[in-house]
Design an enzyme around this catalytic site. Structure first.
Site, mmCIF file in Angstrom:
data_model
loop_
_atom_site.group_PDB
_atom_site.id
_atom_site.type_symbol
_atom_site.label_atom_id
_atom_site.label_comp_id
_atom_site.label_asym_id
_atom_site.label_seq_id
_atom_site.Cartn_x
_atom_site.Cartn_y
_atom_site.Cartn_z
ATOM 1 N N ASP A 1 -5.972 2.340 -3.585
ATOM 2 C CA ASP A 1 -7.131 2.328 -2.686
ATOM 3 C C ASP A 1 -7.312 3.685 -2.002
ATOM 4 O O ASP A 1 -8.423 4.124 -1.774
ATOM 5 C CB ASP A 1 -7.082 1.173 -1.675
ATOM 6 C CG ASP A 1 -5.864 1.182 -0.786
ATOM 7 O OD1 ASP A 1 -4.937 1.982 -1.039
ATOM 8 O OD2 ASP A 1 -5.820 0.381 0.168
ATOM 9 N N ASP B 1 -1.323 1.247 -4.595
ATOM 10 C CA ASP B 1 -2.278 0.201 -4.957
ATOM 11 C C ASP B 1 -3.680 0.742 -5.209
ATOM 12 O O ASP B 1 -4.642 -0.022 -5.307
ATOM 13 C CB ASP B 1 -2.283 -0.956 -3.958
ATOM 14 C CG ASP B 1 -2.909 -0.579 -2.625
ATOM 15 O OD1 ASP B 1 -2.801 0.600 -2.244
ATOM 16 O OD2 ASP B 1 -3.481 -1.469 -1.975
ATOM 17 N N ASP C 1 -2.305 6.304 -4.099
ATOM 18 C CA ASP C 1 -1.207 5.562 -3.490
ATOM 19 C C ASP C 1 -0.884 4.396 -4.436
ATOM 20 O O ASP C 1 -1.559 4.219 -5.447
ATOM 21 C CB ASP C 1 -1.568 5.131 -2.059
ATOM 22 C CG ASP C 1 -2.506 3.957 -2.006
ATOM 23 O OD1 ASP C 1 -3.205 3.711 -3.015
ATOM 24 O OD2 ASP C 1 -2.561 3.282 -0.969
ATOM 25 N N SER D 1 0.822 -1.205 0.000
ATOM 26 C CA SER D 1 0.000 0.000 0.000
ATOM 27 C C SER D 1 0.860 1.261 0.000
ATOM 28 O O SER D 1 1.620 1.469 -0.931
ATOM 29 C CB SER D 1 -0.942 -0.066 1.200
ATOM 30 O OG SER D 1 -1.978 0.852 1.051
#
Lengths: 453, 452
Positions: free
Chosen positions: B248, B246, B244, B100
């Site tokens: 999310d 990833d 970010d 993340s």
């Protein structure tokens, strides 16, 4: 399940799920990644076993983590992997294949630069790294990259086509049992590219089913190819193991040729054209080798059983001194092919021999003195093998003795070899004699082994 | 002095620094434990753009195949996109290989169940036990499946789901000028497609090359998005989005080049959601009271949970919430699309709110209830945590206390929250009040008590 996992100088093998796990695979591949010099890629290939999918992923992960670029050839034979290592100037390679073992097994086999097997010192170092669990994992920005290559079989065939005159072999009618292994992919491609016309059976490659044990023994050859040879009017029949490093042979009448005879036949064919006059073979293979060698002014160096001993012996000679190396299982190494076991190359050499001589397989074999070999396995129960061997040695004081792997005693017309298997808890007893079966010698040996064991 | 946690194996999965810590063997073993837990069947995997992604993918594939699972590899893919795909293809679960917002040397396994939701606490601890017991399913040759790739279905599926919950034509008609900082992350290509082609904005994108490393600190926050802010000012964009790695989390920059507080982004999304969707709101303890005020305006309840997306999601599922999120860490969870933190939903909701109201981002923020917020980190000695918390609670006897996750002390119009970090021996202190002076005074007070 005491035989489900084996970790040794020849690598890692076992029954997938029952002994051989993802963890073993990843750690062994990480050990190899740590062992290899950084900077050059590592070549990877696998036989069609389904478990190869899982093992391939683990091997790739560990090699990338150790900072090696990986070139994956996909489903190819072990000799193709070895060829690609040299062609691509790789640091080494891994073949994922349990070769002649049953379908539920799998294995990792490790190769150094040029595609040659690791010698005992190297494989010992690899084992030490594995057992120490101290792997050289690189940092996040120094990891390797994977490339997938699909032309490895064609590049390998280019080399075969340079060494052998494939055009000249075309008139021969050849039946091949691919044993649902990688030879099917190679031979199909040879048919397409060179019009070879090989008739293939058991050629479906799904990694799940095999028509029979992928073992290159005369009895399986007779069962599989025997009934086909005469109806198809075939000149020769061949049978490969899963990764096509071993080969077995059927004659034109459908008789299985003893796996012991492949090496002497190839010696007879190759010695006249070979600069080297040395044959490396193990203590258990037929004395016909000495007969053939004598015809061509060559000699035979006998080494302990197992590929490792042959590799170690090879590494103590200059390549040009050696004509051939192999064992009585249909596994033969030729100098033109980097001294790797290559069943397809062995087959092409035998076919060339048939063309050169204008003889059938049975006619060629009829030209050799007949040796009769008897083999047996006795379950290992005694811990005192040295005493057993000493007893046998004292029983036959007149022969020439070799104690480098169990006990082998030879006379001009016969020999025997008693040794403990490296892979199973059994004692192997082998006796061979010229012209007739060494029944009496064999029974004496078996009696002794059973009573003393 | 801070002991850095270079490897963490715990209820939230495995996370660690690549090299000697998060090794391929560990990734494979954890994946095999996961495969053992979810059972033989399909498992979906995908990854962000970290350099260790391919290596870890192969390791995880190995473990999953060894457990008899069939793997569908989505390649580089935002985490929410992976989550939606899992339930779409009726897989038994999924694994996203992403750390993340953590730095590039880290990677991690995020674990999802068959609905594409974070494992709940029971699932997580059961899996961890399985991992430690090492009693994995060991598939034999005829049970070993293959890795299949599907690089195209998931993004289309995700975008389609998002579009069902906004008025896409309304957004398209406005031809917004949008600035994007994709941090060269998993969303790089999908975001360009989504904003540029699907929503037909005039897109000004930076850091949208998934083959490159992160060009900035991966966590999208006001102090890490200076390039985005400059881009907004230079291009006169209506809004700037910072993702970010990833995809999310989302941070937002207004048309003046001011990066919003992540709490305010969540507040805008909550506002938008509650006007269209029935249900309550779930946020973590550290999220701003702005949310309570907005919910009150709509006559909805706010549920508070410990920090952590999985905790929020678990509560949202239980109360059938309309929307949820974690203010400070950036990101909104809108179950109408999927019960996961999703930057695409956040972008779409905000653009739709702009289109619907005709207001600029700064005007929208100005309309939010105002609070002043401060946060800081305090190192603590091992064994002193309880004493510190207890001391803090006793020094504020007039406050209402919440011990769900560390210690939260509440008064009318202000609160403070102290909790220990999961990853470092640090206390995170957050304070909120109606005015900056009140916030500063409360922060100083608490800081002094924690450090003396």
């Amino acid at each position: 399940m005491n035989t489900a996992l084996r970790i040794s100088h020849v690598g890692l093998r076992g029954i997938v799920g029952q002994g051989l796990t993802a963890t073993h695979v990843m750690e062994f591949a990480a050990a190899f990644g740590t062992f290899l010099e950084p900077g050059r890629p590592v070549v990877l290939g696998r036989d069609p076993r389904l478990s190869g999918n899982m093992i391939r992923e683990g091997v790739v992960a560990s090699l990338l983590a150790c900072g090696h670029d990986v070139i994956d050839l996909g489903i190819v034979s072990t000799p193709v992997v070895q060829h690609a290592i040299q062609r691509l100037d790789a640091a080494g390679g891994i073949a994922i294949s349990a070769s002649h073992n049953t379908i539920d097994w799998n294995a990792l086999r490790f190769f150094g630069p040029s595609g040659i097997y690791l010698n005992t010192a190297e494989s010992g170092e690899l084992l030490d790294i594995y057992h120490l669990h101290r792997f050289r994992f690189e940092e996040w920005n120094k990891l390797g990259k994977l490339t997938v290559s699909s032309d490895a079989i064609d590049a390998y065939l280019d080399e075969l086509a340079r060494v052998f005159d494939l055009e000249r072999l075309r008139p021969l009618r050849v039946v091949v049992d691919c044993c649902n292994g990688t030879s099917a992919l190679i031979l199909r491609r040879m048919n397409d590219r060179f019009g070879c016309g090989f008739i293939l059976i058991n050629e479906r490659v799904d990694g799940r089913t095999v028509a029979h044990t992928p073992n290159t023994s005369a009895s399986i050859v007779e069962l599989q190819l025997g009934p086909l040879m005469q109806p198809l009017q075939a000149d020769a029949g061949f049978l490969f193991d899963m990764d096509a490093d071993r080969v077995a042979l059927a004659d034109e009448q459908g008789r299985g040729v003893s796996e012991e005879l492949v090496l002497p036949m190839l010696a007879d064919h190759l010695l006249p054209q070979s600069e080297g006059k040395l044959i490396i073979a193990n203590l258990s293979s037929t004395a016909l080798l000495e007969d053939v060698a004598a015809r061509h002014g060559a000699r035979v160096l006998r080494v302990p059983v197992g590929r490792q001993a042959a590799i170690d012996a090879l590494s103590t000679y200059r390549p040009e001194q050696i004509a051939l190396a192999g064992e009585g299982t249909g596994a033969v190494m030729m100098p033109q092919f980097r001294f790797v076991y290559d069943g397809i190359a062995s087959m092409l050499a035998i076919l060339t021999m048939i063309r050169d001589r204008g003889q059938t397989v049975s006619q060629i074999l009829a030209g050799y003195p007949s040796h009769h070999i008897l083999k047996a396995e006795v379950p290992l129960t005694s811990p005192n093998i040295p005493a057993l061997l000493m007893e046998l040695q004292e029983l036959f004081p007149d022969g020439t003795m070799d104690r480098s792997d169990g006990l082998r005693i030879s006379w001009p017309d016969r020999w025997f070899h008693v040794r403990v298997s490296q892979t199973e808890p059994i004692i192997r007893v082998i006796a061979e004699q010229r012209d007739s079966e060494p029944r009496e010698l064999f029974e004496t040996l078996l009696d002794r082994v059973r009573s003393l064991n | 002095m801070a002991r850095e946690h270079l490897l963490k194996v715990g209820v939230s999965g495995v996370r660690g620094v690549i090299g000697g810590f998060l090794t391929p063997g560990l990734g494979a073993s954890f994946a095999q434990a996961f495969g053992t837990y979810v059972g033989k069947g399909r498992v979906v995997i995908g990854r962000d753009t970290r350099t260790s992604g391919p290596m870890l993918t192969h390791a995880v594939n190995c473990g999953l195949l060894a457990a008899g699972c069939e793997v569908i590899d989505l390649g580089v893919m935002p985490t929410p996109t992976i989550q939606m795909y899992i339930s779409h293809v009726k897989a038994r679960g999924g694994i996203a290989l992403t750390a993340s917002h953590n730095p590039p040397e880290y990677n991690a396994l995020k674990l999802f169940n068959r609905e594409g939701l974070f494992f709940n606490q029971y699932e997580r601890s059961e899996l961890l036990d399985l991992f430690h017991q090492s009693q994995f399913t060991q598939a034999g040759n005829d049970e070993i499946r293959t890795v299949k790739q599907d690089l195209t279905t998931a993004p289309a599926l995700h975008i389609d789901r998002v579009l069902r919950h906004v008025d896409a034509d309304r957004i398209r008609r406005r031809r917004f000028r949008v600035a994007l900082d994709g941090v060269n992350g998993a969303g790089s290509e999908m975001s360009v497609h989504f904003l540029g082609n699907v929503l037909q904005t005039q897109l000004e994108a930076i850091s949208v090359d998934p083959t490159k490393v992160f060009p900035r600190i991966a966590e999208p926050r006001p102090d890490t998005l200076t390039e985005l802010a400059a881009l907004v000012r230079r291009t006169g964009a209506d809004v700037g989005f910072g993702q970010d790695p990833d995809g999310d989390r989302l941070a937002v920059c207004d048309e003046t080049g001011q990066v919003l507080d992540n709490d305010d982004v969540l507040a805008l999304a909550v506002q938008r959601a509650l006007t269209h969707t029935p249900g309550d709101v779930v946020v973590n303890l550290t999220t701003s009271s702005t949310i309570d005020d907005i919910a009150a305006q709509h006559g909805r309840k706010v549920y508070r949970t410990p920090v952590g997306e999985a905790n929020v999601v678990e509560m949202m599922q239980a109360v059938k919430a309309a929307i949820g999120g974690e203010g400070s860490s950036g990101g909104i969870i809108y179950p109408a699309v999927h019960l996961c933190r999703d930057s695409y939903t956040a972008m779409a909701l905000l653009l739709d709110l702009m289109a619907e109201t005709g207001r600029t981002v700064s005007e929208l923020v100005a309309g939010l209830p105002r609070y002043a917020r401060l946060s800081g980190k305090v190192p603590f000695e091992h064994g002193r945590l309880g004493t510190l918390m207890q001391g803090l609670e006793e020094s504020f006897p007039d406050a209402q206390t919440n011990r769900m996750d560390g210690l939260k002390l509440l008064w009318e119009g202000r609160w403070l929250h102290v909790r220990s970090s999961n990853t470092e021996p640090l206390l995170r202190l957050a304070v909120e009040a109606r005015t900056a002076e009140q916030a500063q005074s409360l922060f100083n007070d608490a800081w002094q008590r924690l450090t003396s």
